[in-house]
Design an enzyme around this catalytic site. Sequence first.
Site, PDB file in Angstrom:
ATOM      1  N   ASP A 169      81.224  71.180  48.352  1.00 45.49           N
ATOM      2  CA  ASP A 169      79.930  70.100  48.613  1.00 45.49           C
ATOM      3  C   ASP A 169      80.336  68.864  49.584  1.00 45.49           C
ATOM      4  O   ASP A 169      81.534  68.512  49.679  1.00 45.49           O
ATOM      5  CB  ASP A 169      79.544  69.706  47.359  1.00 45.49           C
ATOM      6  CG  ASP A 169      78.867  70.930  46.725  1.00 45.49           C
ATOM      7  OD1 ASP A 169      78.501  71.769  46.934  1.00 45.49           O
ATOM      8  OD2 ASP A 169      78.508  70.440  45.340  1.00 45.49           O
ATOM      9  N   TYR A 223      69.911  73.619  45.308  1.00 48.08           N
ATOM     10  CA  TYR A 223      70.681  72.701  44.420  1.00 48.08           C
ATOM     11  C   TYR A 223      70.009  71.646  43.633  1.00 48.08           C
ATOM     12  O   TYR A 223      69.240  70.824  44.510  1.00 48.08           O
ATOM     13  CB  TYR A 223      72.282  72.068  45.123  1.00 48.08           C
ATOM     14  CG  TYR A 223      73.280  71.689  44.468  1.00 48.08           C
ATOM     15  CD1 TYR A 223      73.847  72.655  43.625  1.00 48.08           C
ATOM     16  CD2 TYR A 223      73.721  70.409  44.549  1.00 48.08           C
ATOM     17  CE1 TYR A 223      75.186  72.236  42.699  1.00 48.08           C
ATOM     18  CE2 TYR A 223      74.860  69.945  43.921  1.00 48.08           C
ATOM     19  CZ  TYR A 223      75.369  70.883  43.149  1.00 48.08           C
ATOM     20  OH  TYR A 223      76.353  70.486  42.233  1.00 48.08           O
TER      21      TYR A 223
END
Length: 762
Positions: free
Chosen positions: A34, A264
């Site tokens: 990420d 997400y």
Amino acid sequence: MMTSAWSGRCLLLPGHTLRALKLHCKENLILASDPDREGEAIAWHIKEMLEQQGVLGFDVTVARVVFHEISEDAIKKALMSPRYIDMDLVNAYLARRSLDYLIGFGISPLLWRKLPGCQSAGRVQSAALALVCDREAEIEQFKAHEYWTVQTDFKIQSADPSNATCIPFCIKHLNSKKLDQLSIPSQEEAQAIEKMIHSSTFEVLGVKRSKIHKNPPLPYITSSLQQDAANKLHFTAGYTMKIAQNLYEGINLSSEETTGLITYIRTDGFHISDGAVEDIRSLVKERYGQKYVSEDIRKYLKKVKNAQEAHEAIRPTSIRRPPSSLVGILDDDSLKLYTLIWKRTMACQMEASRTEMIQVDVGIPEGEMNFHSTASKLDFKGYRAVYEDDQASPCIDSSEGDCVHECNFEALSKLMVKDLVFPVNVHLGQHFTKPPPRYSEGALIKKLEELGIGRPSTYASIMKVLLDRKYVTAKSRVLHPEFRGRMVSAFLLHHFSEVSDYNFTANMETELDNVSAGSTEWKGLLKDYWERFSKYCADVSKLDGRKVERMLEEKFGPILFSDVYKDCRICPSCSEGTLRFKVSRYGEGYFVGCDRHPKCKYIARSLSQQEDETEPIEENAKSFEPRLLGVMPDSDQKVFLKQGPYGYYVQVGEDKKGLFPKRVSLSKVKDIDSVTLEDAIELLQYPKILGKHPEDDNLVLITHSKVGYNIKHRRFIAQVPKNMDPKKMTLERALKLLSSKSVRRIGRLKGKVEKKEPIEWH
């Protein structure tokens, strides 16, 4: 220098699911975790781990790539722009983790010793707990004030008297002065105004028309999704994240493989990918028409303090998958949450709604009295169209709740200045000011977000920890602080004022952003903080427990001594001692008792939540009326046999508001009618001190619960065998039971625990 030309064997490790232990690559290793601090740290950790294991050769190039959306174009673009691991982001992660450890591992052991039963404290949760406790203090200190409202129905002249319209107006000015909420404090003044109204002539003083444009709401981020789910669906933050996680991980659609339904879910970024925006605008045009599509692409910038914006806003992975297409595939709650996300995403690229408003003032021409009325009419739905689209989401009504009142619009529109109006009915209303409301989970998350406290991934865990620690309880979706939580908050405020300050956590996030940007050295930041914090810890470690008791007694005196706070606090049992707040020497409890203890064992109220390992009785169990067993010897206190949610118990003293009489659970008995006063007196002597443990001089006690008798030493407990007479229990026998394999630990952790480490809050 790395170039954009990549060849050979590459490995892509996406998200937080990196599991590499050993990896052999001939040319390139690409790390694509990420694009935030934690993701950068994961990439760094993997690289360090592989180097330590010697599996990275000199001919292997390690590169870091980032992308903010999971799409083919974004991933290809990221692969063409590799870079080195950003150590500034890694250092910011290390600094944050270290600070949390320093605070949690520094404060938690002090709490255990000074406030037994209060299990832990940390940087973010302490600020959240302080907000809840401070709001409770505001409510307790609030004093209600009486005020009156005056509303008058005015009759509007019409060409046809039978069609005359009455419209309500509220008084705004009196004696040429603007009125506020408390300007009419009594019924007498309200009645005087009523007389003036009936004796006066009114005309229209002014008419104002305007148009209001209301833009669509921003796309969802983690905090706003949790708030909306709490307000509209009554979901807790933890439950919202659980459902959202399932939607993110995906489901098996009939014609496809497992498909993720939303992007997400832990994000503080409002931006949406260009491809998704084009698809949204195209669907809006197809479904509602060109005029409903916003003239320009709406781009949403940073709104959250200290936002990292590493991810997109929360949106459907395919906007062309409306909620109606998932009916029968998703369960009800999942469909409701998906509907919120789908509609919010559609709305964010739609035109603003337009409302036409009219405001009319009527009054006495001299200006001594003025009334005001407002009406509005929806001129163009704009983004509201998606919230009224039942075909897109037949499962729930997701209306935004901004109801447009049009009933009086036409009547007010016909009024002109100087038109006469006539008072018909005057409505006087008595009201009292209300204290500020307690926080709900959604409101608390919103406040934390406004203050810049916490991150998207922490909000649900904050709520869970506060509830699990029994620092707060949720009643009717509202958070109430428990006395234990208020003690912790007061303790931190008194002895760790810097940590409990709201601005501390928010400013710390800013400092971590500076570390990320490379403008602050992370070890220097830790050193500066530790020099101050370690001094706090050293001072508190030397603090006498009685001083903590006195501080809490002074802070919460009106609560602890609700019946006698302003009167003499002489012990009613011995008439010599004074009632004081005390921390139990042998347990985790807190009570108000005589300061001559143990000579005088009078306890006015208990604040402990005794460990009860029994299960609740069945709901259909027959009701049991409390039975008076008798009176305690050498006392006028009555002894009762009662039934509660966990079974039968005996109690000394009557129930009074704010007081907690001593209670002891009964073991299972075949005939409840056979319980006598002597049985109750025998039980009420527990817990009984057997002596001190030879290893640490802490007390060893024999206690009683519904399941039988137990030996207790600190947090360790051993059950007394049923064939052993508790009346003959000695210290030697108790020590043998405590050394047996059946001993277990109660309180913070279940089961026997050898290593006693503090629990850090994340």
